[in-house]
Scaffold this motif. Structure first.
Motif, mmCIF file in Angstrom:
data_model
loop_
_atom_site.group_PDB
_atom_site.id
_atom_site.type_symbol
_atom_site.label_atom_id
_atom_site.label_comp_id
_atom_site.label_asym_id
_atom_site.label_seq_id
_atom_site.Cartn_x
_atom_site.Cartn_y
_atom_site.Cartn_z
ATOM 1 N N ASN A 202 1.167 1.782 -4.072
ATOM 2 C CA ASN A 202 2.176 0.776 -4.215
ATOM 3 C C ASN A 202 2.699 1.124 -4.609
ATOM 4 N N GLU A 203 2.769 0.888 -6.222
ATOM 5 C CA GLU A 203 3.854 1.791 -6.859
ATOM 6 C C GLU A 203 3.856 2.869 -7.136
ATOM 7 N N VAL A 204 3.159 3.249 -6.960
ATOM 8 C CA VAL A 204 3.593 5.535 -6.938
ATOM 9 C C VAL A 204 4.723 5.501 -5.245
ATOM 10 N N VAL A 246 -5.922 3.408 5.088
ATOM 11 C CA VAL A 246 -5.164 3.289 6.690
ATOM 12 C C VAL A 246 -4.215 2.319 6.562
ATOM 13 N N LEU A 247 -3.352 2.050 6.770
ATOM 14 C CA LEU A 247 -1.913 0.668 6.325
ATOM 15 C C LEU A 247 -2.258 0.426 8.009
ATOM 16 N N ASP A 248 -2.149 -0.752 7.750
ATOM 17 C CA ASP A 248 -1.985 -1.893 9.109
ATOM 18 C C ASP A 248 -0.673 -1.983 9.046
ATOM 19 N N ILE A 253 5.600 -2.273 6.435
ATOM 20 C CA ILE A 253 6.495 -3.317 6.882
ATOM 21 C C ILE A 253 6.794 -3.780 5.691
ATOM 22 N N GLU A 254 5.927 -3.986 5.056
ATOM 23 C CA GLU A 254 6.554 -5.071 3.384
ATOM 24 C C GLU A 254 6.623 -3.837 2.409
ATOM 25 N N LEU A 260 12.740 0.077 0.466
ATOM 26 C CA LEU A 260 14.369 0.413 0.949
ATOM 27 C C LEU A 260 14.992 -1.028 -0.389
ATOM 28 N N GLU A 261 14.627 -1.720 -0.769
ATOM 29 C CA GLU A 261 15.138 -3.008 -1.702
ATOM 30 C C GLU A 261 15.789 -2.092 -2.956
#
Length: 317
Positions: A202-204, A246-248, A253-254, A260-261
């Motif tokens: 996620n951080e990458v 595999v992303l749910d 969305i999170e 985007l932030e």
């Protein structure tokens, strides 16, 4: 009328449809074209086999057949919209594969055939950052005097190891150089980014927002990694699905909201999700349309009182 956000409407992100409507004072629709190009990492000049995630059939509309003329493809595309939006304008979108990969005279002929079609006000040309010779950039800059011309680059990731792993065939440094070169002559630049490529935490993924925010990028498309039939990654996923993330929908969305932030608020967000054809998609099978994902992102951002660029901090360098 006053708006909460600097982009002139009350969406919590700087979305593409509103941007185009404000720019052209009209509704604007992109029409995809497939004119039979290939890619330099398919024909051996940069590599073979193509990107591991790629099957071009997953994002070409049915009417995009390279055997059809450009004029016929555009006319067919327009026919879907005329009854409902008789006065809208159109951008010709050279989408499939690498649309700057050919002799300059041949490229000019195709672009100008599209621009000569009634209702077309500009071009969006999808390509790779390693396929932009100086003479072509200069040609686009000349066209820009009379039409709206956007060069859309397949970025996919800002991480060099990821690009190698997915057999992209170019580096992020080449992407950076291409964006700067296009910006220097006044050409708007779009980018395409895939969230969830193998090996990226996620951080990458979120770091892509920080890196791209410091470049003169005008538009950005995001979408989730999709494992599709006919791709190398799809075959590997089918052979051993437990090895791949595999992303749910909720997780994705999170990630998008967090992204985007951190994203420069001046970058127009053209897309937040994608949907491969059902018959080609292996995973993730969300059963959601793209507009539903967008609406879920929008509602959650409003509920969380957050917006694009809330955490963006310009570099002091």
């Amino acid at each position: 009328m006053s708006y909460k956000y600097p982009w002139g409407h009350n969406n919590p992100f700087n979305d593409y449809s509103n941007f185009l409507r404000n720019k052209f004072n009209n509704r604007v629709q992109k029409l995809s074209l497939n004119v039979g190009f290939t890619c330099p990492n398919r024909d051996g000049s940069r590599g073979t086999g193509g990107c591991t995630f790629c099957n071009n059939k997953t994002f070409n509309p049915d009417y995009c057949e390279p055997g059809m003329s450009i004029a016929n493809q555009l006319e067919t595309g327009m026919s879907f919209f005329r009854a409902r939006y008789p006065d809208q304008l159109y951008l010709a979108y050279f989408q499939a594969y690498t649309n700057t990969y050919g002799p300059l005279d041949q490229l000019k002929q195709m672009y100008e055939e599209a621009l000569n079609h009634p209702g077309i006000v500009g071009l969006v040309v999808g390509t790779r950052p390693d396929c932009l010779p100086d003479e072509l950039i200069e040609y686009f800059a000349q066209l820009q005097k009379d039409y709206y011309v956007v060069v859309e680059l397949g970025i996919e990731s800002t991480n060099e190891e990821t690009l190698k792993h997915v057999n992209r065939g170019h580096t992020f440094e080449e992407t950076r150089e291409a964006i700067l070169k296009l910006n220097k002559v006044g050409l708007p630049v779009g980018g395409h980014l895939i969230m969830g490529l193998p090996g990226e935490s996620n951080e990458v993924m979120l770091s892509h927002a920080d890196i791209l925010s410091e470049l003169p990028l005008n538009y950005l498309k995001l979408h989730q990694l999709q494992y599709v039939k006919g791709s190398d990654l799809g075959r590997k996923y089918q052979a051993d699905p437990d090895q791949y993330r595999v992303l749910d929908p909720d997780e994705y969305i999170e990630i998008v909201i967090d992204f985007l932030e951190r994203l420069n608020p001046s970058i127009v967000v053209e897309r937040l999700a994608s949907q491969a054809p059902y018959e080609l998609l292996l995973a993730p099978c969300w059963g959601l349309k793209n507009f539903q994902i967008v609406e879920m992102v929008r509602k959650r951002m409003l509920a969380q009182n957050t917006w694009q660029g809330r955490l963006y901090s310009p570099s002091i360098n």
